[in-house]
Design a protein around this motif. Sequence first.
Motif, PDB file in Angstrom:
ATOM      1  N   LEU A  33       0.836  -1.132  -0.096  1.00 18.84           N
ATOM      2  CA  LEU A  33       0.021   0.126  -0.061  1.00 18.84           C
ATOM      3  C   LEU A  33       0.804   1.398   0.095  1.00 18.84           C
ATOM      4  O   LEU A  33       2.047   1.328   0.408  1.00 18.84           O
ATOM      5  N   PRO A  34       0.148   2.350  -0.628  1.00 23.22           N
ATOM      6  CA  PRO A  34       1.087   3.608  -0.509  1.00 23.22           C
ATOM      7  C   PRO A  34       0.975   4.102   1.085  1.00 23.22           C
ATOM      8  O   PRO A  34       0.161   3.829   1.871  1.00 23.22           O
ATOM      9  N   LEU A  35       2.297   4.992   1.224  1.00 27.56           N
ATOM     10  CA  LEU A  35       2.536   5.256   2.648  1.00 27.56           C
ATOM     11  C   LEU A  35       2.489   6.879   2.639  1.00 27.56           C
ATOM     12  O   LEU A  35       3.036   7.377   1.435  1.00 27.56           O
ATOM     13  N   HIS A  36       2.003   7.383   3.643  1.00 31.51           N
ATOM     14  CA  HIS A  36       1.843   8.700   3.924  1.00 31.51           C
ATOM     15  C   HIS A  36       2.423   9.139   5.466  1.00 31.51           C
ATOM     16  O   HIS A  36       1.799   8.394   6.219  1.00 31.51           O
ATOM     17  N   PHE A  37       3.308  10.035   5.608  1.00 33.91           N
ATOM     18  CA  PHE A  37       3.458  10.514   6.771  1.00 33.91           C
ATOM     19  C   PHE A  37       2.999  11.695   7.231  1.00 33.91           C
ATOM     20  O   PHE A  37       2.733  12.754   6.106  1.00 33.91           O
ATOM     21  N   TRP A  38       2.381  12.055   8.082  1.00 29.10           N
ATOM     22  CA  TRP A  38       1.671  13.104   8.668  1.00 29.10           C
ATOM     23  C   TRP A  38       2.028  13.421  10.021  1.00 29.10           C
ATOM     24  O   TRP A  38       2.396  12.811  11.013  1.00 29.10           O
ATOM     25  N   ASP A  39       2.166  14.878  10.179  1.00 28.10           N
ATOM     26  CA  ASP A  39       2.362  15.510  11.393  1.00 28.10           C
ATOM     27  C   ASP A  39       1.635  14.987  12.481  1.00 28.10           C
ATOM     28  O   ASP A  39       0.494  15.330  12.597  1.00 28.10           O
ATOM     29  N   GLU A  40       2.291  14.629  13.499  1.00 30.15           N
ATOM     30  CA  GLU A  40       1.644  13.982  14.743  1.00 30.15           C
ATOM     31  C   GLU A  40       1.646  14.841  15.876  1.00 30.15           C
ATOM     32  O   GLU A  40       1.270  14.506  17.182  1.00 30.15           O
ATOM     33  N   ARG A  41       2.473  15.960  15.804  1.00 21.89           N
ATOM     34  CA  ARG A  41       2.770  16.789  16.951  1.00 21.89           C
ATOM     35  C   ARG A  41       1.256  17.391  17.685  1.00 21.89           C
ATOM     36  O   ARG A  41       0.391  17.462  17.279  1.00 21.89           O
ATOM     37  N   LEU A  42       1.724  16.987  18.889  1.00 19.21           N
ATOM     38  CA  LEU A  42       0.541  17.362  20.138  1.00 19.21           C
ATOM     39  C   LEU A  42      -0.802  16.409  20.032  1.00 19.21           C
ATOM     40  O   LEU A  42      -1.523  16.596  20.736  1.00 19.21           O
ATOM     41  N   THR A  43      -0.649  15.644  19.280  1.00 11.72           N
ATOM     42  CA  THR A  43      -2.038  14.674  19.150  1.00 11.72           C
ATOM     43  C   THR A  43      -2.090  13.944  20.416  1.00 11.72           C
ATOM     44  O   THR A  43      -3.347  13.546  20.790  1.00 11.72           O
ATOM     45  N   THR A  44      -1.063  13.497  20.977  1.00 17.94           N
ATOM     46  CA  THR A  44      -1.203  12.817  22.358  1.00 17.94           C
ATOM     47  C   THR A  44      -1.653  13.433  23.469  1.00 17.94           C
ATOM     48  O   THR A  44      -2.740  12.958  24.194  1.00 17.94           O
ATOM     49  N   ARG A  45      -1.269  14.843  23.334  1.00 16.62           N
ATOM     50  CA  ARG A  45      -1.789  15.495  24.332  1.00 16.62           C
ATOM     51  C   ARG A  45      -3.175  15.949  24.222  1.00 16.62           C
ATOM     52  O   ARG A  45      -3.976  16.072  25.068  1.00 16.62           O
ATOM     53  N   GLU A  46      -3.630  16.167  22.988  1.00 22.42           N
ATOM     54  CA  GLU A  46      -5.086  16.364  22.367  1.00 22.42           C
ATOM     55  C   GLU A  46      -5.776  15.104  22.788  1.00 22.42           C
ATOM     56  O   GLU A  46      -7.115  15.281  23.158  1.00 22.42           O
ATOM     57  N   ALA A  47      -5.448  14.074  22.721  1.00 21.07           N
ATOM     58  CA  ALA A  47      -5.972  12.496  23.037  1.00 21.07           C
ATOM     59  C   ALA A  47      -6.365  12.627  24.610  1.00 21.07           C
ATOM     60  O   ALA A  47      -7.470  12.163  24.823  1.00 21.07           O
ATOM     61  N   HIS A  48      -5.281  12.908  25.450  1.00 24.85           N
ATOM     62  CA  HIS A  48      -5.507  12.947  26.611  1.00 24.85           C
ATOM     63  C   HIS A  48      -6.707  13.752  27.188  1.00 24.85           C
ATOM     64  O   HIS A  48      -7.403  13.628  27.879  1.00 24.85           O
ATOM     65  N   GLN A  49      -6.678  15.108  26.534  1.00 23.44           N
ATOM     66  CA  GLN A  49      -7.792  16.171  26.688  1.00 23.44           C
ATOM     67  C   GLN A  49      -8.995  15.668  26.442  1.00 23.44           C
ATOM     68  O   GLN A  49     -10.094  15.894  27.078  1.00 23.44           O
ATOM     69  N   ILE A  50      -9.412  15.071  25.034  1.00 19.15           N
ATOM     70  CA  ILE A  50     -10.431  14.354  24.849  1.00 19.15           C
ATOM     71  C   ILE A  50     -10.901  13.263  25.555  1.00 19.15           C
ATOM     72  O   ILE A  50     -11.997  13.313  26.147  1.00 19.15           O
TER      73      ILE A  50
END
Length: 149
Positions: free
Chosen positions: A81-98
């Motif tokens: 499959l094709p691969l795409h890299f995407w910026d993950e900055r602050l997603t863990t922090r946002e996930a904890h907030q959610i």
Amino acid sequence: MGSKRIGVAVSDELGLTAQPVLTLTRKRNHRDDMRSLARLCRRFSCVGIVVGNPLHLSGEASAQAAKVKAFADELAVLAGLPLHFWDERLTTREAHQILYQAGKSRAEHKPLVDQVAAVLILQSFLDGHRNPTDAPERRLPFDGESVPE
């Protein structure tokens, strides 16, 4: 993609929304992890793989970035499959907030936070590719890689 767990999310068939699937607890042998993820790709009829690009807040590649890139490149070949890299900055922090907003205690976060972060990364990717004028491009290159115009 963490060193202990990998959050997995998929989109609906139209590529509009991201949904959590599971949190994969990493095995000692990374090939086992790859086989599990490739099976999930087949099970959900995936058309591509989106992987969080672990960057520092400054935008510089983190120590984990090279490991993630090597793993993801190998996974993409295995899954075909094709691969795409995407910026993950602050997603863990946002996930904890959610999760806090959903009434989950910190103890309840561990099995869920990686899934929620995966959903955030995938949803950002989907939004960025559905209507690029409305969502900022969060795809950032690895060293030596250029971003397509």
